[in-house]
Design a protein around this motif. Structure first.
Motif, short mmCIF file in Angstrom:
data_model
loop_
_atom_site.label_atom_id
_atom_site.label_comp_id
_atom_site.label_asym_id
_atom_site.label_seq_id
_atom_site.Cartn_x
_atom_site.Cartn_y
_atom_site.Cartn_z
N GLU A 96 2.60 2.90 -2.35
CA GLU A 96 2.32 3.82 -3.44
C GLU A 96 0.98 4.51 -3.25
OE1 GLU A 96 3.13 6.02 -6.75
OE2 GLU A 96 4.43 4.70 -5.58
N LYS A 97 0.02 3.77 -2.74
CA LYS A 97 -1.31 4.35 -2.47
C LYS A 97 -1.21 5.41 -1.37
CE LYS A 97 -5.99 3.01 -1.10
NZ LYS A 97 -6.86 1.87 -0.70
N ASN A 135 0.81 -1.22 0.00
CA ASN A 135 0.00 0.00 0.00
C ASN A 135 0.85 1.27 0.00
OD1 ASN A 135 -2.43 -1.44 0.12
ND2 ASN A 135 -2.25 -1.66 2.33
N ARG A 143 0.55 8.63 -2.77
CA ARG A 143 -0.33 9.48 -3.57
C ARG A 143 -1.33 10.22 -2.68
NH1 ARG A 143 -0.62 4.88 -6.96
NH2 ARG A 143 -2.77 4.50 -6.25
N LYS A 144 -1.84 9.52 -1.68
CA LYS A 144 -2.81 10.13 -0.76
C LYS A 144 -2.16 11.27 0.02
CE LYS A 144 -5.44 7.29 1.42
NZ LYS A 144 -5.94 6.27 2.38
N CYS A 180 -3.65 4.45 7.67
CA CYS A 180 -2.24 4.42 7.25
C CYS A 180 -1.37 4.98 8.37
CB CYS A 180 -2.03 5.25 5.98
SG CYS A 180 -3.05 4.71 4.58
#
Length: 314
Positions: free
Chosen positions: A65-66, A63, A69-70, A95
């Motif tokens: 990369e997710k 997660n 970006r977030k 996260c």
């Protein structure tokens, strides 16, 4: 203590000196690198045949990369948010990242923490008026008057932003005019030097402002013996009907000045000179302050005034 990896070019230099026959201690002394660091670089070079940074053990989270970006999306949306606030935001979405990791991700994506600039709050009407003013007065004649000298403190606020976006509205702290000081002055100057400087007693209203103009502006203008443009801002007493009528009656050409326009008056440079000069004299009371201001104002060189005027296109 934070330990940083040597740059590749420095590791290459260590290997080059080692191949030329120099020992670990000699290389350490010449390059100012710890002896054991030199030893480690040579050992890794012998073992792997390269000075490149090799892949380390472990892998990034699926997660990652997710999350990246977030985080970048949220930081761009809220540039004034602190690392702690961004950490709390990510935690609320499930996260978990350390603030150091968040800072590292910012840097990898070209986001840097800086002190936010303070700029006047601009409405859409202000922006349209500024654009109209800039097009109409692309090359302005010089300003002449500016009425106050004041002091106030400003706080420090941060913004996370990309390079060359300092003045973007999202990265600035909007302000409105406020505050004040212990002394207020009205002054004017021209390319021939400084002119009148008077202290304003109490609260200045439209009547007091017109009296100052009548007593000092016209006397200063008579000494100029040249055409001039009168400049003042949009303070209510400057824009009152009675003040406008007085200026019109005296046939004084006034530079149109829109709301929240940037202060382009050249006299601001002289106010800065005056403040620095008076500060060095350490006035002990308001009487000293007024006297020092008038003395230093009169001592401002004519050449300084002329250079400022010449900096404006005619």
């Amino acid at each position: 203590m934070v330990r940083r990896e040597l740059p590749k070019h420095q590791r290459d230099l260590i290997v080059e000196k080692y191949q030329s026959g120099e020992g670990f201690k000699r290389i350490s002394k010449v390059l100012n690198v710890p002896w054991n660091t030199v030893k480690t670089v040579i050992i890794n070079w012998r073992k792997y045949g390269t000075t490149e940074t090799l892949p380390r053990t472990g892998r990034l989270s699926k997660n990652y990369e997710k999350m990246r970006r977030k985080l970048v999306r949220e930081a761009s949306k809220r540039p004034t948010a602190t690392l702690k606030e961004l950490q709390e935001y990510l935690a609320s979405t499930g996260c978990v990242l350390h603030v150091t990791t968040i800072s590292h991700i910012h840097h990898l994506n070209g986001l840097w923490g800086r002190v936010a600039r303070r700029k006047h709050f601009l409405t859409k009407k202000n922006l349209q008026a500024r654009l109209k003013f800039a097009k109409a007065c692309g090359k302005m004649c010089y300003g002449l008057m500016k009425p106050r000298l004041k002091f106030f403190a400003k706080g420090m606020f941060g913004a996370t932003k990309k390079t060359n976006t300092t003045h973007h509205p999202k990265n600035t702290i909007p302000t409105v005019k406020h505050g004040g000081g212990s002394i207020m002055l009205w002054g004017c100057f021209s390319s021939a030097g400084t002119r009148a400087l008077v202290r304003v007693e109490g609260i200045m209203n439209s009547s007091k402002y017109k009296a100052i103009l009548a007593q000092n502006l016209q006397a200063s203008v008579r000494k100029l013996k040249m055409k001039f443009t009168f400049q003042h801002d949009n303070d209510p007493k400057h824009k009152s009907k009675s003040t406008k009528a007085w200026l019109h009656q005296k046939k004084i050409n006034v530079l149109e000045w829109h709301i929240q326009n940037p202060d382009l008056n050249l006299i601001e440079h002289l106010w800065g000179d005056l403040k620095r000069a008076v500060h060095q004299r350490c006035p002990r009371n308001l009487t000293d302050l007024e006297r020092f201001c008038k003395e230093e104002w009169a001592n401002i060189a004519t050449s300084r005034c002329a250079i400022l005027i010449d900096s404006y296109p005619k």
